[in-house]
Design a protein around this motif. Structure first.
Motif, PDB file in Angstrom:
ATOM      1  N   TYR A  17      82.965  38.860  69.142  1.00 53.82           N
ATOM      2  CA  TYR A  17      81.524  38.601  69.089  1.00 53.82           C
ATOM      3  C   TYR A  17      81.047  37.751  70.261  1.00 53.82           C
ATOM      4  O   TYR A  17      79.900  37.812  70.663  1.00 53.82           O
ATOM      5  N   ILE A  76      76.930  41.840  65.726  1.00 55.59           N
ATOM      6  CA  ILE A  76      77.583  41.230  64.575  1.00 55.59           C
ATOM      7  C   ILE A  76      77.073  41.888  63.300  1.00 55.59           C
ATOM      8  O   ILE A  76      75.864  42.003  63.092  1.00 55.59           O
ATOM      9  N   HIS A 125      77.987  38.463  59.096  1.00 51.10           N
ATOM     10  CA  HIS A 125      77.480  37.247  59.734  1.00 51.10           C
ATOM     11  C   HIS A 125      78.311  36.015  59.427  1.00 51.10           C
ATOM     12  O   HIS A 125      78.428  35.120  60.249  1.00 51.10           O
ATOM     13  N   HIS A 178      81.384  36.519  61.579  1.00 50.56           N
ATOM     14  CA  HIS A 178      81.113  36.990  62.935  1.00 50.56           C
ATOM     15  C   HIS A 178      81.959  38.202  63.319  1.00 50.56           C
ATOM     16  O   HIS A 178      82.621  38.206  64.360  1.00 50.56           O
ATOM     17  N   GLY A 181      79.389  39.545  51.074  1.00 54.52           N
ATOM     18  CA  GLY A 181      78.710  40.835  51.169  1.00 54.52           C
ATOM     19  C   GLY A 181      77.243  40.810  50.818  1.00 54.52           C
ATOM     20  O   GLY A 181      76.575  41.834  50.914  1.00 54.52           O
ATOM     21  N   PHE A 182      76.728  39.652  50.433  1.00 54.52           N
ATOM     22  CA  PHE A 182      75.288  39.542  50.141  1.00 54.52           C
ATOM     23  C   PHE A 182      74.477  40.126  51.293  1.00 54.52           C
ATOM     24  O   PHE A 182      73.552  40.888  51.088  1.00 54.52           O
ATOM     25  N   ALA A 232      75.916  46.347  52.402  1.00 57.52           N
ATOM     26  CA  ALA A 232      75.179  47.610  52.535  1.00 57.52           C
ATOM     27  C   ALA A 232      75.406  48.199  53.922  1.00 57.52           C
ATOM     28  O   ALA A 232      75.673  49.397  54.074  1.00 57.52           O
ATOM     29  N   ARG A 244      69.271  37.334  63.366  1.00 63.32           N
ATOM     30  CA  ARG A 244      70.574  37.988  63.473  1.00 63.32           C
ATOM     31  C   ARG A 244      70.557  39.444  63.001  1.00 63.32           C
ATOM     32  O   ARG A 244      71.400  40.242  63.401  1.00 63.32           O
ATOM     33  N   GLU A 245      69.604  39.782  62.137  1.00 68.75           N
ATOM     34  CA  GLU A 245      69.524  41.180  61.692  1.00 68.75           C
ATOM     35  C   GLU A 245      68.867  42.043  62.767  1.00 68.75           C
ATOM     36  O   GLU A 245      68.277  41.531  63.709  1.00 68.75           O
ATOM     37  N   THR A 281      72.502  36.231  66.989  1.00 65.42           N
ATOM     38  CA  THR A 281      72.911  35.218  66.013  1.00 65.42           C
ATOM     39  C   THR A 281      72.990  33.843  66.656  1.00 65.42           C
ATOM     40  O   THR A 281      73.553  33.698  67.734  1.00 65.42           O
ATOM     41  N   VAL A 339      74.661  30.288  66.628  1.00 69.64           N
ATOM     42  CA  VAL A 339      75.904  29.735  66.088  1.00 69.64           C
ATOM     43  C   VAL A 339      75.917  28.207  66.071  1.00 69.64           C
ATOM     44  O   VAL A 339      76.784  27.606  65.441  1.00 69.64           O
ATOM     45  N   ALA A 343      75.538  33.517  69.813  1.00 70.78           N
ATOM     46  CA  ALA A 343      76.933  33.931  69.612  1.00 70.78           C
ATOM     47  C   ALA A 343      77.655  34.177  70.932  1.00 70.78           C
ATOM     48  O   ALA A 343      78.840  33.893  71.056  1.00 70.78           O
ATOM     49  N   GLY A 394      71.002  40.727  46.335  1.00 75.05           N
ATOM     50  CA  GLY A 394      70.717  40.983  47.744  1.00 75.05           C
ATOM     51  C   GLY A 394      71.425  42.239  48.233  1.00 75.05           C
ATOM     52  O   GLY A 394      70.827  43.081  48.911  1.00 75.05           O
ATOM     53  N   ALA A 395      72.683  42.387  47.889  1.00 74.52           N
ATOM     54  CA  ALA A 395      73.439  43.565  48.315  1.00 74.52           C
ATOM     55  C   ALA A 395      72.886  44.827  47.652  1.00 74.52           C
ATOM     56  O   ALA A 395      72.742  45.862  48.299  1.00 74.52           O
ATOM     57  N   GLN A 407      69.668  45.852  49.375  1.00 76.17           N
ATOM     58  CA  GLN A 407      69.857  46.461  50.693  1.00 76.17           C
ATOM     59  C   GLN A 407      70.431  47.864  50.567  1.00 76.17           C
ATOM     60  O   GLN A 407      70.053  48.760  51.304  1.00 76.17           O
ATOM     61  N   HIS A 412      69.244  51.505  52.567  1.00 73.69           N
ATOM     62  CA  HIS A 412      70.186  52.580  52.878  1.00 73.69           C
ATOM     63  C   HIS A 412      70.112  53.750  51.906  1.00 73.69           C
ATOM     64  O   HIS A 412      70.846  54.719  52.040  1.00 73.69           O
TER      65      HIS A 412
END
Ligand SMILES: Cc1cc2nc3c(=O)[nH]c(=O)nc-3n(C[C@H](O)[C@H](O)[C@H](O)COP(=O)(O)OP(=O)(O)OC[C@H]3O[C@@H](n4cnc5c(N)ncnc54)[C@H](O)[C@@H]3O)c2cc1C
Ligand SMILES: Cc1cc2nc3c(=O)[nH]c(=O)nc-3n(C[C@H](O)[C@H](O)[C@H](O)COP(=O)(O)OP(=O)(O)OC[C@H]3O[C@@H](n4cnc5c(N)ncnc54)[C@H](O)[C@@H]3O)c2cc1C
Lengths: 465, 416
Positions: A401, A407, A410, A413, A448-449, A453, B42-43, B92, B94, B104, B142-143, B146, B151
């Motif tokens: 990274y 990334i 997160h 990383h 995995g929060f 996905a 970061r997304e 991201t 860091v 990063a 959250g997962a 998403q 998706h």
């Protein structure tokens, strides 16, 4: 995964496919180390693993310490092989991309009785050929590890205990073996072993058969069963479960080195250790159980660990937990490793590798080779050996990274490219666990929060598995 | 004052996190005349959590309309773009300090102020120390959101939801988008914690049983979850388990920066102007108060823009913000924190009480009516202005350069 065998003796073909010079049963850290060592010789080598992936048994669930062997039983096989394994793996690790850190350890006494036992432990270390252990007083212990809880009565430093990446180690061995011509088959669960006059046939639970002249038993928790399948007896495995709690990286500043308890004859006890991934690990427990698959955690085990942890490093328990897991030691009725050579059966067993097998993996491989030679296998070094280097996963290493990849995970990383590589390398990840061990993805605080996905989209995996 | 305007025009602020609070702060800073405002996210896309909360209920307090999460996120991102904010996605952070952030790849961006807006996440199964196997199918809301909203993936077929907060009930919707039926909810509390209408719309309409006063003591199944076992021995068959709520601030950066933290909430301690204890470093949104609704977070951003511009134009950094002390004989109150609406309070158990905010000299700065306390549901006491603790933006023309300390909120007291 099958690659053509390229051994010098060649592999003669029959209905059961080629006949290999050596078949190694069990793709844990020990079996992979043996396959690697064999592959550096002019031999055709077959590694058979029952699970979908290598290193997915006990070898993935340990405390990841490269032991000096200071507390082994002097004169035991384990003592000798741990000491030798420490040297071999310490030298190999950096060349193979296995992260390793020279943290050292301090053994801490919490009452007068334990403090009184320290000088004997130092003498034991010396009897094991380890000369750097040194008894220190409580004040010195505190200076070394200021976050320890109250009640320290003394300690002993063991400066050469290292921490190592346990996940990469078997995978590095296996990729090395593969690059040097070994054949590796996963999802091959050996059920019966038919020792013929010159050839041994190994038949899987689904009826598939493989043939080899020599067989090495590195089947870990199933080692005794395979041993009986060959027609032998002498040890029975009773798993000793060890539960572990892994804490967030934010806990890492709480300790500088591995904090060991004073060991008992039953177990090395509950330790607190940093990991090369930058976390802190608390464990393991030691419960003798019957189920060889019972790698779940228990309420009692976790409560016991928290109680011990609170005493050792009180601030640790305020940190978030990232993972909880359990590993099963292949304990037997004997205290030592159960190694054996059977020239008549062209068979070698590496059994009862209980709680030091990661450290001793390479010395066990050396030992297996000399045992095979004793049983009549001709060993000739290959002129050219291919070396394989993996991308190290350690927090202290320069990880991908940092050079700007996207990334995806997160917390740890982990980049998109690392995830795609893990799924397409010669021995690829086929499930989440395999991905975790190859990349660290999904092993962090959010579990995995924020990336599960995305990872299912990248891998095409079923989100719910 | 033209001097101030010139200083703002030359200033640079870096915001970490492009959720509702970060985007709104950035937009407000640009509108206030700050020369360079960079948001690092970061997304791949800006918007934060609302990008995947695909249901109505967003934007009421800040935009005065009711939007679905994704539309709300898009609007905030567009507003930031339109006002000249430099939004950098797929990037991201860091490490941060009060005068810089590090990305990063090692890039350092210097700044006159840094705003952390990194939000919250849900505590996953492992951190809740739920024993048992480690199968697949064990997720967080959250997962699930998403997977289903971003998706368009299916999850399992039968889910058990752990928790009974607002988000736990919203998880029923998200699961349904993924073709999954919720078969039960489990909460250790004696009652659910949401509003009756939300409960009725989600669990009520679908007759989802809520097991109150129960904990999950084991996860069963391998490689896929098969059931959960409760403390009364009940086994609930399922192929999906969703751990909901139990908010944890995304606090790694702020902790590593050395900011004073509030132990119970794990959030940084701030003033009502969202200064942390690290000079130059602000913290806003659900990072500071886990968790409020998106509009409250967005308004934090707007509110913080005032204290940030005050800092950029030469006001002194307030004396080390500390956690708001709690004076509650029963221990019902878990923590209190500043929000754009005033001081928000969280209780650990059901109950009732009147809440008061206190200054160092014991003066009551604000007082709530007698309120019902529900774990994890916000009770707001006093207004931010009453609680303005020291950083106070210029009330008069000049002279307000120092913290007075007179109105500092130091404690919250509960009276039965
Ligand atoms: C809690 C805990 C902590 C530990 N800490 C440390 C430590 O800090 N340092 C250290 O050096 N060691 C440690 N150990 C010990 C170390 O993990 C083990 O000794 C080592 O992993 C054993 O490796 P293995 O290859 O023998 O076994 P395994 O990893 O179990 O591998 C055996 C493999 O054989 C396969 N297999 C079994 N039967 C068959 C069959 N019939 N056909 C095909 N394949 C088969 C299995 O699927 C498995 O993958 C610890 C162990 C535990 C449990
Ligand atoms: C599952 C879930 C459901 C929710 N449902 C609702 C709801 O229905 N209604 C409601 O009002 N609220 C809901 N919330 C609360 C939610 O937290 C708020 O709506 C709002 O999103 C908070 O805004 P924020 O700006 O504080 O943080 P977030 O929206 O969380 O944004 C934080 C941003 O920071 C980024 N970030 C974090 N660390 C870094 C870093 N190191 N570098 C760069 N970027 C970083 C993140 O990627 C993220 O985009 C929900 C929250 C969750 C987790």
């Amino acid at each position: 995964m099958v690659t053509p065998a390229t051994g010098a003796t060649g592999a003669s073909t029959s209905t059961a496919g080629p006949t290999y010079d050596v078949a190694v049963v069990g793709g844990g850290v020990v079996g992979c180390a043996v396959a690697r060592a064999l592959s550096h010789h002019r031999l055709s080598v077959l590694l058979l693993e029952a699970r979908q992936d290598l290193g997915a048994g006990t070898s993935k669930a340990n405390t990841a310490i490269l032991h000096t062997g200071f507390d082994a039983t002097p004169g035991s096989v384990e003592s000798r092989l741990v000491a030798r394994g420490w040297h071999l793996l310490r030298a190999y690790a950096p060349t193979a991309g296995i992260s390793i850190e020279d943290t050292g350890a301090v053994l801490v006494a919490w009452d007068d009785e334990q403090a009184a036992a320290l000088p004997a432990l130092q003498r034991k270390a010396e009897a094991n050929g380890y000369a750097h252990a040194r008894v220190i007083d409580a004040a010195e212990v505190r200076e070394l590890e200021p976050h320890l809880g109250p009640g320290v009565t003394g300690g002993m430093v063991v400066p050469d205990e290292h921490i190592i990446d346990p996940w990469t180690t078997p995978l590095a061995f296996a990729h090395d073996a593969l690059a040097n011509g070994a054949t590796i088959e996963t999802s091959f669960d050996v059920a019966t072993v038919d020792v013929g006059r010159e050839i041994t046939e190994l038949v899987a639970t689904d009826g598939r058969a493989r043939r080899a002249r020599f067989v090495v038993n590195a089947a870990g928790l199933q080692g005794d069963r395979l041993h009986r399948a060959v027609g032998l007896d002498g040890f029975t495995i009773r798993p000793r479960r060890g539960e572990l709690i892994v804490f967030d990286e934010l806990a890492r500043p709480l300790l500088r080195r591995t904090i060991l308890p004073v060991p008992t004859s039953h177990t090395k006890g509950v330790l607190v250790a940093p990991t090369v991934f930058g976390n802190v690990m608390l464990g393991p427990t030691a419960d003798d159980i019957d189920d060889r698959e019972a790698t779940g955690s228990t309420a009692a085990g976790l409560a016991a660990l928290r109680e011990k942890g609170r005493r050792i490093l009180p601030a640790l328990l305020d940190e978030e937990v990232t993972a909880v897991y359990a590993g099963l030691r292949a304990a037997t009725e004997h205290s030592d490793y159960q190694l054996g050579t059977h020239p008549d059966l062209r068979y070698v067993v590496l059994g009862g590798i209980r709680s030091t097998g990661l450290t001793a993996s390479m010395s066990l491989a050396e030992e297996a080779l000399s045992m095979l030679a004793e049983a009549g296998l001709e060993l000739e070094q290959r002129a050219e050996v291919v070396t394989v280097r993996r991308t190290p996963l350690g927090e202290r290493d320069v990880r991908p990274y940092r050079s700007g990849g996207r990334i995806v995970c997160h917390c740890e990383h982990v980049t998109e490219e690392e995830i795609l590589t893990a799924c397409s390398e010669p021995l690829p990840a086929t499930d989440v666990d395999g991905l975790r061990r190859r990349t660290r993805a999904l092993t962090g605080r959010c579990q995995g929060f924020s990336c599960w996905a995305e990872i299912t989209a990248l891998t095409g995996w079923d989100p719910a598995r | 004052m033209s001097g101030d305007r010139a200083r703002l025009a030359e200033a640079r602020v870096v915001v970490v996190g492009a959720g509702p609070s970060g985007l709104t702060a950035a937009t407000a800073l640009r509108r206030a005349g700050v020369g360079t405002v960079t948001v690092v996210e970061r997304e791949q896309h800006a918007g934060g959590v609302p990008r995947h909360t695909d249901h109505l209920g967003f934007g009421m307090r800040d935009l005065h309309r009711v939007l679905r999460g994704p539309a709300y996120a898009a609007r905030l991102a567009e507003a930031a773009d339109a006002s000249g904010v430099d939004v950098r996605c797929a990037s991201t952070v860091v490490e941060v300090g009060g005068d810089h952030v590090t990305l990063a790849d090692g890039t350092r961006i210097d700044a006159d102020a840094v705003v952390l807006a990194t939000g919250v996440r849900e505590r996953p199964r492992s951190a809740r120390l739920v024993p048992g196997d480690r199968p697949g199918g064990v997720l967080t809301t959250g997962a699930v959101q998403q997977l289903t909203a971003l998706h368009h993936r299916d999850v399992g077929t039968r889910a058990v939801i752990v928790g009974a907060e607002h988000v736990s009930f919203s998880a029923i919707w998200s699961l349904r988008h993924g073709g999954c039926r919720t078969v039960a909810m489990v909460t250790p509390l004696l009652r659910h914690q949401t509003y009756a209408p939300l409960r009725w719309l989600t669990a009520g309409l679908r007759r989802v049983p809520v097991h109150t006063g129960r904990t999950v003591v084991e996860i069963v199944g391998r490689p896929r979850v098969r059931a959960v076992r409760l403390d009364d021995g009940t086994e609930l068959a399922c192929d999906t388990v969703v751990f909901t709520g139990e908010w944890v601030p995304v606090n790694e950066l702020v902790r590593r920066a050395g900011a004073t933290m509030v132990p119970v909430s794990r959030a940084p301690a701030t003033t009502s102007g969202f200064h942390t204890s690290v000079t130059g470093l602000f913290a806003i949104g659900n990072l500071v108060h886990p968790a409020e609704t998106a509009d409250v977070c967005a308004l934090d951003g707007r509110h913080a823009a005032e204290s940030i511009t005050a800092w950029l134009t030469g006001r002194r950094w307030p004396d080390a913000p500390a956690p708001i002390a709690i004076d509650d004989p029963d221990g019902a109150i878990a923590w209190a924190a500043h929000t754009s609406r005033g001081v928000t309070v969280r209780s650990a158990s059901f109950g009732a009480g009147m809440l008061e905010l206190l200054a160092p000299d014991g003066t009551v700065l604000g007082r709530s009516r007698r309120r019902r306390l529900v774990p994890n549901r916000a009770v707001v006491v006093g207004s931010a202005s009453a609680a303005a603790d020291g950083w106070a933006p210029a009330t008069g023309a000049t002279g307000a350069t120092g913290a007075t300390g007179a109105a500092t909120v130091v404690a919250l007291r509960r009276r039965g």
